[in-house]
Design a protein around this motif. Structure first.
Motif, PDB file in Angstrom:
ATOM      1  N   GLY A 159      73.343   1.174  32.420  1.00 12.28           N
ATOM      2  CA  GLY A 159      72.473   0.301  33.204  1.00 12.28           C
ATOM      3  C   GLY A 159      71.538  -0.479  32.301  1.00 12.28           C
ATOM      4  O   GLY A 159      71.292  -0.099  31.151  1.00 12.28           O
ATOM      5  N   ASN A 160      71.021  -1.590  32.809  1.00 17.98           N
ATOM      6  CA  ASN A 160      70.100  -2.411  32.037  1.00 17.98           C
ATOM      7  C   ASN A 160      68.874  -1.612  31.616  1.00 17.98           C
ATOM      8  O   ASN A 160      68.222  -0.980  32.444  1.00 17.98           O
ATOM      9  N   GLY A 161      68.572  -1.632  30.321  1.00 19.91           N
ATOM     10  CA  GLY A 161      67.399  -0.924  29.826  1.00 19.91           C
ATOM     11  C   GLY A 161      67.635   0.532  29.494  1.00 19.91           C
ATOM     12  O   GLY A 161      66.733   1.195  28.981  1.00 19.91           O
ATOM     13  N   SER A 162      68.831   1.039  29.771  1.00 24.00           N
ATOM     14  CA  SER A 162      69.139   2.435  29.439  1.00 24.00           C
ATOM     15  C   SER A 162      69.284   2.571  27.920  1.00 24.00           C
ATOM     16  O   SER A 162      69.470   1.590  27.197  1.00 24.00           O
ATOM     17  N   SER A 163      69.213   3.801  27.435  1.00 23.39           N
ATOM     18  CA  SER A 163      69.375   4.036  25.994  1.00 23.39           C
ATOM     19  C   SER A 163      70.718   3.515  25.475  1.00 23.39           C
ATOM     20  O   SER A 163      70.757   2.882  24.409  1.00 23.39           O
ATOM     21  N   PRO A 164      71.839   3.748  26.190  1.00 24.21           N
ATOM     22  CA  PRO A 164      73.105   3.184  25.722  1.00 24.21           C
ATOM     23  C   PRO A 164      73.100   1.654  25.675  1.00 24.21           C
ATOM     24  O   PRO A 164      73.713   1.052  24.792  1.00 24.21           O
ATOM     25  N   HIS A 165      72.392   1.016  26.629  1.00 26.70           N
ATOM     26  CA  HIS A 165      72.298  -0.445  26.605  1.00 26.70           C
ATOM     27  C   HIS A 165      71.526  -0.912  25.377  1.00 26.70           C
ATOM     28  O   HIS A 165      71.943  -1.830  24.667  1.00 26.70           O
ATOM     29  N   LEU A 166      70.387  -0.270  25.105  1.00 29.75           N
ATOM     30  CA  LEU A 166      69.593  -0.658  23.944  1.00 29.75           C
ATOM     31  C   LEU A 166      70.369  -0.421  22.649  1.00 29.75           C
ATOM     32  O   LEU A 166      70.260  -1.199  21.697  1.00 29.75           O
ATOM     33  N   ALA A 247      69.265   4.949  17.352  1.00 30.03           N
ATOM     34  CA  ALA A 247      69.130   4.784  18.805  1.00 30.03           C
ATOM     35  C   ALA A 247      68.884   6.121  19.490  1.00 30.03           C
ATOM     36  O   ALA A 247      69.089   6.250  20.700  1.00 30.03           O
ATOM     37  N   ASP A 248      68.427   7.118  18.742  1.00 35.42           N
ATOM     38  CA  ASP A 248      68.127   8.426  19.327  1.00 35.42           C
ATOM     39  C   ASP A 248      67.048   8.316  20.394  1.00 35.42           C
ATOM     40  O   ASP A 248      66.150   7.468  20.314  1.00 35.42           O
ATOM     41  N   SER A 249      67.112   9.204  21.357  1.00 35.97           N
ATOM     42  CA  SER A 249      66.086   9.298  22.405  1.00 35.97           C
ATOM     43  C   SER A 249      65.559  10.727  22.423  1.00 35.97           C
ATOM     44  O   SER A 249      66.336  11.679  22.458  1.00 35.97           O
ATOM     45  N   VAL A 250      64.240  10.872  22.384  1.00 37.11           N
ATOM     46  CA  VAL A 250      63.624  12.201  22.351  1.00 37.11           C
ATOM     47  C   VAL A 250      63.255  12.656  23.754  1.00 37.11           C
ATOM     48  O   VAL A 250      62.479  11.992  24.448  1.00 37.11           O
ATOM     49  N   PHE A 251      63.822  13.770  24.182  1.00 34.93           N
ATOM     50  CA  PHE A 251      63.519  14.355  25.483  1.00 34.93           C
ATOM     51  C   PHE A 251      62.454  15.436  25.286  1.00 34.93           C
ATOM     52  O   PHE A 251      62.489  16.175  24.294  1.00 34.93           O
ATOM     53  N   GLY A 252      61.529  15.530  26.236  1.00 33.72           N
ATOM     54  CA  GLY A 252      60.484  16.533  26.080  1.00 33.72           C
ATOM     55  C   GLY A 252      59.704  16.783  27.354  1.00 33.72           C
ATOM     56  O   GLY A 252      59.961  16.176  28.404  1.00 33.72           O
ATOM     57  N   PHE A 253      58.746  17.695  27.247  1.00 34.13           N
ATOM     58  CA  PHE A 253      57.935  18.118  28.377  1.00 34.13           C
ATOM     59  C   PHE A 253      56.540  17.490  28.307  1.00 34.13           C
ATOM     60  O   PHE A 253      55.954  17.372  27.218  1.00 34.13           O
ATOM     61  N   TYR A 254      56.034  17.121  29.484  1.00 32.36           N
ATOM     62  CA  TYR A 254      54.724  16.496  29.595  1.00 32.36           C
ATOM     63  C   TYR A 254      53.934  17.159  30.721  1.00 32.36           C
ATOM     64  O   TYR A 254      54.519  17.760  31.634  1.00 32.36           O
ATOM     65  N   ALA A 255      52.618  17.008  30.657  1.00 28.15           N
ATOM     66  CA  ALA A 255      51.719  17.494  31.710  1.00 28.15           C
ATOM     67  C   ALA A 255      50.796  16.348  32.110  1.00 28.15           C
ATOM     68  O   ALA A 255      50.633  15.383  31.349  1.00 28.15           O
ATOM     69  N   PRO A 256      50.180  16.429  33.286  1.00 28.43           N
ATOM     70  CA  PRO A 256      49.212  15.393  33.654  1.00 28.43           C
ATOM     71  C   PRO A 256      48.072  15.332  32.642  1.00 28.43           C
ATOM     72  O   PRO A 256      47.654  16.353  32.092  1.00 28.43           O
ATOM     73  N   ALA A 257      47.575  14.144  32.372  1.00 32.42           N
ATOM     74  CA  ALA A 257      46.436  13.981  31.468  1.00 32.42           C
ATOM     75  C   ALA A 257      45.259  14.789  31.990  1.00 32.42           C
ATOM     76  O   ALA A 257      45.028  14.862  33.198  1.00 32.42           O
ATOM     77  N   GLY A 258      44.526  15.403  31.087  1.00 30.50           N
ATOM     78  CA  GLY A 258      43.377  16.210  31.479  1.00 30.50           C
ATOM     79  C   GLY A 258      43.684  17.681  31.621  1.00 30.50           C
ATOM     80  O   GLY A 258      42.780  18.478  31.890  1.00 30.50           O
ATOM     81  N   THR A 259      44.949  18.062  31.444  1.00 29.07           N
ATOM     82  CA  THR A 259      45.298  19.486  31.475  1.00 29.07           C
ATOM     83  C   THR A 259      44.568  20.196  30.339  1.00 29.07           C
ATOM     84  O   THR A 259      44.555  19.708  29.209  1.00 29.07           O
ATOM     85  N   PRO A 260      43.909  21.335  30.600  1.00 26.66           N
ATOM     86  CA  PRO A 260      43.141  22.023  29.558  1.00 26.66           C
ATOM     87  C   PRO A 260      43.961  22.266  28.294  1.00 26.66           C
ATOM     88  O   PRO A 260      45.120  22.701  28.367  1.00 26.66           O
ATOM     89  N   PRO A 261      43.386  21.988  27.122  1.00 22.95           N
ATOM     90  CA  PRO A 261      44.103  22.179  25.855  1.00 22.95           C
ATOM     91  C   PRO A 261      44.661  23.583  25.677  1.00 22.95           C
ATOM     92  O   PRO A 261      45.737  23.751  25.089  1.00 22.95           O
ATOM     93  N   ALA A 262      43.946  24.599  26.191  1.00 21.12           N
ATOM     94  CA  ALA A 262      44.431  25.974  26.041  1.00 21.12           C
ATOM     95  C   ALA A 262      45.752  26.176  26.788  1.00 21.12           C
ATOM     96  O   ALA A 262      46.627  26.918  26.329  1.00 21.12           O
ATOM     97  N   ILE A 263      45.907  25.513  27.918  1.00 21.59           N
ATOM     98  CA  ILE A 263      47.153  25.614  28.682  1.00 21.59           C
ATOM     99  C   ILE A 263      48.268  24.865  27.956  1.00 21.59           C
ATOM    100  O   ILE A 263      49.406  25.355  27.856  1.00 21.59           O
ATOM    101  N   ILE A 264      47.946  23.682  27.439  1.00 21.70           N
ATOM    102  CA  ILE A 264      48.932  22.925  26.659  1.00 21.70           C
ATOM    103  C   ILE A 264      49.398  23.752  25.472  1.00 21.70           C
ATOM    104  O   ILE A 264      50.605  23.840  25.187  1.00 21.70           O
ATOM    105  N   GLU A 265      48.469  24.390  24.797  1.00 26.22           N
ATOM    106  CA  GLU A 265      48.800  25.208  23.629  1.00 26.22           C
ATOM    107  C   GLU A 265      49.696  26.381  24.012  1.00 26.22           C
ATOM    108  O   GLU A 265      50.654  26.705  23.305  1.00 26.22           O
TER     109      GLU A 265
END
Length: 322
Positions: A159-166, A247-265
């Motif tokens: 699809g347009n804008g997909s990693s394979p397209h880029l 053309a690698d794409s990095v997949f990963g985990f995210y949390a909402p901004a403002g999540t306490p640093p101790a939880i992120i850690e």
């Protein structure tokens, strides 16, 4: 009515200690990981590889919820608007964070401002494949063939804008050639048409590796700076002569901004331990990718680097979203 000084100080201290107390008790209920793509895809499989051992480590259920659409924007927006308490996470492709802001004129959220990187998971490679009947034996021959027949060959994408397209546009730009882009609604139908001869080549995100092994497609090169452990004899496009092709794409985990640093850690540490296990590494290699362990700061830096690289390509090539 004014509060007594002691009461005011107590209230201030309580507000200050609230995130710390939250982190100490975390987690005390189930956690949800929202995936921006349908079941069975790379993001979904990576999420499920992590959530089962993560639930064991945290001693709480960790469920996966698929919310596909808009190249990951629907899931990303939902998580960005969720409470910043560590109970709603996002598994996203690098495209949602690094590419979408350059494609969509009206992003429903700002990935950099509204999301916090928790842990990288895997680098997903793309593989240059040709239809089985195309009379080329390697990437150099494909480049020469397309150059000799400008506009007569076609390449597919998810699809347009997909990693394979880029990747396809990066290939055209660096090799100095022209081929017709045929966008599909997903990598699977593009692979089907490649095997059937309706398109001449495409960059596969890993779903076509079994087809390549069985000879139903021709695997010509890897669109990464490193060779794939699955195909150690297949060169990268960088080795073929397209210097710096990545053309690698990095997949990963995210949390909402403002999540306490101790939880992120806490989450970062537990996820990284899972990434280092042989079971995770073996499965990611089978999917055609590479496990990727980064600190949150290095993960954020990689997102910025990819955003700049792909953003420049999108602008230069005039790529638009569907």
């Amino acid at each position: 009515m004014k509060l007594p000084i002691k009461s005011t100080l107590a209230a201030i201290l309580a507000l200050g200690f609230a995130p710390a107390l939250l982190a100490q008790s975390y987690p005390d209920r189930p956690i949800k990981v929202v995936v921006g793509f349908p079941p069975g895809g790379a993001a979904d499989q990576i999420a499920r590889l992590v959530t089962t051992p993560l639930a064991e480590a945290l001693k709480q259920p960790v469920t996966v919820e698929n919310r596909p659409g808009a190249n990951g924007n629907i899931a990303g927006g939902a998580v960005a608007k969720s409470p910043a308490d560590g109970y709603t996470l996002l598994m996203a492709s690098g495209g949602m964070v690094s590419i979408n802001p350059h494609l969509y004129a009206n992003m429903p959220f700002d990935p950099v401002r509204d999301l916090t990187p928790v842990a990288s998971a895997a680098s997903v490679l793309v593989y240059l494949m040709a239809r089985p009947t195309l009379e080329v034996k390697d990437a150099k021959a494909l480049i020469a063939h397309v150059k000799a027949n400008p506009g007569k060959l076609s390449y597919g994408s998810a699809g347009n804008g997909s990693s394979p397209h880029l990747a396809g546009e990066m290939f055209k730009a660096q090799a100095g050639l022209f081929a017709v882009h045929v966008p599909y609604r997903g990598a699977a139908p593009a692979l089907t048409d490649l095997m059937g001869g309706q398109i001449d080549y495409y960059f596969d995100p890993g779903i076509g590796l079994q087809a390549a092994k069985s000879g139903r497609t021709k695997l010509l090169a890897v669109g990464s700076l490193k060779r794939s452990p699955l195909f150690p004899d297949v060169p990268t496009l960088d080795e073929v002569g397209l210097k710096g092709f990545d053309a690698d794409s990095v997949f990963g985990f995210y949390a909402p901004a403002g999540t306490p640093p101790a939880i992120i850690e806490r989450l970062h540490g537990e996820i990284n331990r899972i990434l280092e296990t042989p079971a995770f590494k073996d499965r990611i290699h089978q999917l055609g990718g590479n496990p990727l362990v980064l600190t949150p700061a290095a993960f954020a830096a990689k997102i910025t680097e990819d955003s700049q690289r792909f953003g420049a390509l999108i602008k230069e090539r005039g790529i638009k979203s569907d």
